[in-house]
Scaffold this motif. Structure first.
Motif, mmCIF file in Angstrom:
data_model
loop_
_atom_site.group_PDB
_atom_site.id
_atom_site.type_symbol
_atom_site.label_atom_id
_atom_site.label_comp_id
_atom_site.label_asym_id
_atom_site.label_seq_id
_atom_site.Cartn_x
_atom_site.Cartn_y
_atom_site.Cartn_z
ATOM 1 N N TYR A 346 38.705 53.410 37.704
ATOM 2 C CA TYR A 346 39.694 54.326 37.138
ATOM 3 C C TYR A 346 40.320 53.785 35.854
ATOM 4 O O TYR A 346 40.489 54.528 34.874
ATOM 5 N N SER A 347 40.634 52.500 35.842
ATOM 6 C CA SER A 347 41.464 51.965 34.764
ATOM 7 C C SER A 347 40.813 50.892 33.912
ATOM 8 O O SER A 347 41.322 50.562 32.839
ATOM 9 N N GLU A 375 27.640 40.992 35.929
ATOM 10 C CA GLU A 375 27.184 41.980 34.955
ATOM 11 C C GLU A 375 27.951 43.296 35.116
ATOM 12 O O GLU A 375 28.318 43.939 34.117
ATOM 13 N N PHE A 376 28.216 43.699 36.353
ATOM 14 C CA PHE A 376 28.958 44.934 36.573
ATOM 15 C C PHE A 376 30.382 44.808 36.050
ATOM 16 O O PHE A 376 30.880 45.708 35.361
ATOM 17 N N PHE A 377 31.045 43.723 36.352
ATOM 18 C CA PHE A 377 32.397 43.505 35.830
ATOM 19 C C PHE A 377 32.383 43.475 34.302
ATOM 20 O O PHE A 377 33.295 43.995 33.650
ATOM 21 N N ALA A 378 31.367 42.853 33.723
ATOM 22 C CA ALA A 378 31.282 42.766 32.265
ATOM 23 C C ALA A 378 31.238 44.144 31.632
ATOM 24 O O ALA A 378 31.783 44.368 30.543
ATOM 25 N N ALA A 379 30.602 45.082 32.308
ATOM 26 C CA ALA A 379 30.499 46.441 31.781
ATOM 27 C C ALA A 379 31.776 47.246 32.000
ATOM 28 O O ALA A 379 32.040 48.197 31.254
ATOM 29 N N GLN A 380 32.581 46.884 33.001
ATOM 30 C CA GLN A 380 33.716 47.718 33.403
ATOM 31 C C GLN A 380 35.077 47.212 32.934
ATOM 32 O O GLN A 380 35.975 48.013 32.683
ATOM 33 N N LEU A 381 35.251 45.909 32.827
ATOM 34 C CA LEU A 381 36.578 45.348 32.577
ATOM 35 C C LEU A 381 37.028 45.543 31.133
ATOM 36 O O LEU A 381 36.305 45.194 30.195
ATOM 37 N N ASN A 382 38.240 46.057 30.961
ATOM 38 C CA ASN A 382 38.819 46.133 29.621
ATOM 39 C C ASN A 382 38.965 44.746 29.014
ATOM 40 O O ASN A 382 38.809 44.564 27.804
ATOM 41 N N ASP A 383 39.313 43.782 29.849
ATOM 42 C CA ASP A 383 39.574 42.435 29.364
ATOM 43 C C ASP A 383 38.358 41.521 29.500
ATOM 44 O O ASP A 383 38.514 40.295 29.508
ATOM 45 N N PHE A 384 37.170 42.110 29.598
ATOM 46 C CA PHE A 384 35.985 41.282 29.810
ATOM 47 C C PHE A 384 35.913 40.159 28.790
ATOM 48 O O PHE A 384 35.946 40.379 27.579
ATOM 49 N N ASP A 385 35.824 38.973 29.307
ATOM 50 C CA ASP A 385 35.668 37.766 28.509
ATOM 51 C C ASP A 385 34.598 36.939 29.203
ATOM 52 O O ASP A 385 34.740 36.621 30.388
ATOM 53 N N LEU A 386 33.549 36.595 28.498
ATOM 54 C CA LEU A 386 32.425 35.911 29.123
ATOM 55 C C LEU A 386 32.863 34.632 29.823
ATOM 56 O O LEU A 386 32.437 34.355 30.955
ATOM 57 N N ALA A 387 33.718 33.842 29.189
ATOM 58 C CA ALA A 387 34.122 32.564 29.778
ATOM 59 C C ALA A 387 34.834 32.772 31.104
ATOM 60 O O ALA A 387 34.494 32.151 32.119
ATOM 61 N N ALA A 388 35.841 33.642 31.121
ATOM 62 C CA ALA A 388 36.632 33.856 32.337
ATOM 63 C C ALA A 388 35.834 34.601 33.393
ATOM 64 O O ALA A 388 35.930 34.280 34.589
ATOM 65 N N PHE A 425 48.914 49.380 48.067
ATOM 66 C CA PHE A 425 47.865 49.404 47.053
ATOM 67 C C PHE A 425 46.660 50.178 47.563
ATOM 68 O O PHE A 425 46.065 50.979 46.827
ATOM 69 N N ILE A 426 46.294 49.956 48.805
ATOM 70 C CA ILE A 426 45.141 50.657 49.375
ATOM 71 C C ILE A 426 45.346 52.161 49.300
ATOM 72 O O ILE A 426 44.450 52.904 48.874
ATOM 73 N N ARG A 427 46.509 52.637 49.702
ATOM 74 C CA ARG A 427 46.741 54.086 49.728
ATOM 75 C C ARG A 427 46.727 54.691 48.323
ATOM 76 O O ARG A 427 46.389 55.867 48.153
ATOM 77 N N ARG A 428 47.077 53.882 47.331
ATOM 78 C CA ARG A 428 47.080 54.386 45.949
ATOM 79 C C ARG A 428 45.671 54.710 45.481
ATOM 80 O O ARG A 428 45.448 55.695 44.774
ATOM 81 N N TYR A 429 44.696 53.908 45.882
ATOM 82 C CA TYR A 429 43.335 54.073 45.372
ATOM 83 C C TYR A 429 42.336 54.572 46.413
ATOM 84 O O TYR A 429 41.208 54.936 46.054
ATOM 85 N N VAL A 430 42.718 54.573 47.672
ATOM 86 C CA VAL A 430 41.850 55.125 48.719
ATOM 87 C C VAL A 430 42.664 56.195 49.450
ATOM 88 O O VAL A 430 43.125 55.995 50.571
ATOM 89 N N PRO A 431 42.857 57.339 48.800
ATOM 90 C CA PRO A 431 43.783 58.342 49.341
ATOM 91 C C PRO A 431 43.345 58.922 50.682
ATOM 92 O O PRO A 431 44.178 59.456 51.416
#
Length: 491
Positions: A346-347, A375-388, A425-431
């Motif tokens: 979502y975000s 690889e999936f996180f690298a494609a999705q994360l706004n803050d994707f940084d290879l090192a971290a 948190f669960i209820r916010r994203y798993v309605p």
């Protein structure tokens, strides 16, 4: 004193406390500034709706306005950086190109190519430390080698830290301002639209993501008042406990020196805020640590830091592919894991505790290669940084330096009970689990059919059953890693 310098902005999209810009203004009479929307990077992106490109585009626009207010401006080009920088350097007649250092192998190769091309025209290339506090050989063991364990690295890092390391680059350069920023030539002026770059807006405002230096300042101002509680709240995704500055650090709309200086000042001041600041400072040191690992041990890209773990036999069946797809979609049947993955979809953001939980689940419950998750996180994360990203995944998979021990396996249910006890948190994203009572929200499959009906959620119809039994998966994982360790022990 150089007559003319071109400053090449990359992941440092700010005009204050910028090492390359400060050095150029100190050493050059005329200073040009450029940002390249690099086609080598952009053309490989799978979708025109990329939040990071949207974030960068708006941040570049703000940087251009800031430089304009100082009498300059930003040349913005769309092409291959390896071609555009030498061409611009020659066209503008500069003596040198200044840039802040990047530590990714591909970036280092690109910079070497650019430097060679510039040298053919008699133009120099210099790079500066800006996105970390220490790099290169600045923090080494007594044997003169890079650290591979975090705690002694952190201790050495903190021992070496001095006031000069945190001084704003403008001050450290001896007072920038001798040189004059240059407005772009008319033929090179103007910021291309997002559409001209081949991308579309992604609803950053809807997500309350404010790009640029102004967005970073607003988040930092908000975090100052919460810093003292950071150590108590940082692991709870339903709370506003972290800084949310990661995307700004990634693209350099805030200075790492400023953040470390803030944390250090709070620690020295003592009082109620000191404990939170100390833990946050340690997290900032982790960031430097992972940059150092990537820089000094580039084999971590695509390979285990601990080479013996290359022999781990990951699941590779059609069932594993289906499990991976379910994990990506947030349909594993484990509510906290699913909430984390849906937050990401979502975000473009995922809470750090949840990154560890989700990564551990993929590698140690589903037995799927950490590189697929990375690889999936690298494609999705706004803050994707290879090192971290690489460091975090190898930590979770127990293949990295100073990683979680291979026999330590997060239980997704107990993690949920501990860090989201009321299931907010669960209820916010798993309605679909909205009406499940707190005592069952972490393992809804344990409810009777009557209880499921009363909550309006039938497991297997409205929400999936668990992909795996955690206890059984744990046994398989211990065997999977144990084979590798046994082989090493017998050598």
């Amino acid at each position: 004193m150089l007559d003319s310098i071109l400053v090449w902005f990359r992941r440092d999209l700010r005009d204050d406390d910028n090492a390359a810009l400060a050095e150029a203004l100190r050493r050059g009479r005329r200073v040009h500034c450029v940002f390249i929307f690099d086609r080598d990077i952009l053309d490989a992106l799978p979708s025109p709706a990329d939040r990071r490109v949207d974030f960068i585009h708006r941040s570049v626009g703000e940087l251009d306005a800031a430089l304009l207010a100082r009498g300059g401006g930003l040349i913005v080009a769309h092409g291959r950086a390896g071609d555009e920088i030498p061409r611009l350097g020659r066209q503008l007649g500069v003596d040198a190109v200044f840039a802040n250092r990047d530590y990714e192998p591909s970036a280092k190769a690109r910079d070497a190519q650019v430097a060679a091309a510039l040298a053919a025209y008699g133009i120099g290339f210099e790079s500066f430390k800006d996105q970390v506090i220490f790099d290169g050989a600045e923090v080494l063991t007594q044997a003169g080698r890079p650290y591979t364990v975090f705690t002694p690295y952190r201790n050495a890092w903190l021992k070496r830290l001095g006031g000069d390391d945190l001084a704003p680059a403008d001050a450290a350069a001896g007072g920038a301002g001798k040189g004059a920023l240059q407005a772009p030539p008319a033929a090179l002026a103007g910021l291309p639209t997002l559409a001209a770059l081949g991308f579309v807006p992604t609803g950053l405002d809807r997500l309350a993501i404010v790009p640029g230096m102004s967005g970073a300042r607003a988040l930092l101002d908000d975090f100052r008042g919460r810093l003292g509680r950071y150590h108590e709240q940082r692991d709870y995704p339903a709370l506003r406990g972290v800084s949310y500055l990661s995307v700004h650090l990634r693209f350099g709309t805030v200075s790492i020196r400023q953040l470390v200086a803030l944390a250090q000042a709070q620690v020295r001041q003592g009082g109620d805020a000191a404990a939170g600041a100390q833990v946050w400072l340690s997290e900032l040191v982790w960031r430097d640590f992972y940059f150092m690992i990537l820089d000094q041990f580039p084999h971590v890209v695509g390979h285990a830091f601990k080479r013996e773990f290359e022999r781990v036999e990951w699941e590779s069946s059609a069932r594993a592919d289906a499990d991976f797809s379910a994990w990506c979609a947030g349909r594993t049947g484990y509510p906290l894991v699913d909430a984390a993955m849906r937050q990401l979809a979502y975000s473009g953001y995922m809470h750090n505790r949840l990154r560890m939980v989700a990564a551990s689940f993929l590698c140690k419950d589903l037995g799927i290669d950490w590189r697929r998750g990375e690889e999936f996180f690298a494609a999705q994360l706004n803050d994707f940084d290879l090192a971290a990203n690489n460091g975090g995944w190898q930590w979770s998979a127990s293949t990295g330096c100073d990683a979680q021990p291979w026999f330590r396996i997060f239980n997704p249910v107990t993690q949920s009970e501990r860090f989201d006890p009321q299931g907010r948190f669960i209820r916010r994203y798993v309605p679909e689990l909205q009406n499940v009572p707190d005592r069952h929200i972490h393992a809804p499959w344990c409810m009777s059919v009557a209880e499921q009906s009363a909550c309006g959620v039938l497991i297997g119809r409205d929400y999936p059953p668990p992909l795996v039994d955690h206890a059984a998966a744990r046994t398989r994982t211990l065997a999977r890693y144990g084979v590798v360790k046994d082989a090493d022990d017998k050598r």
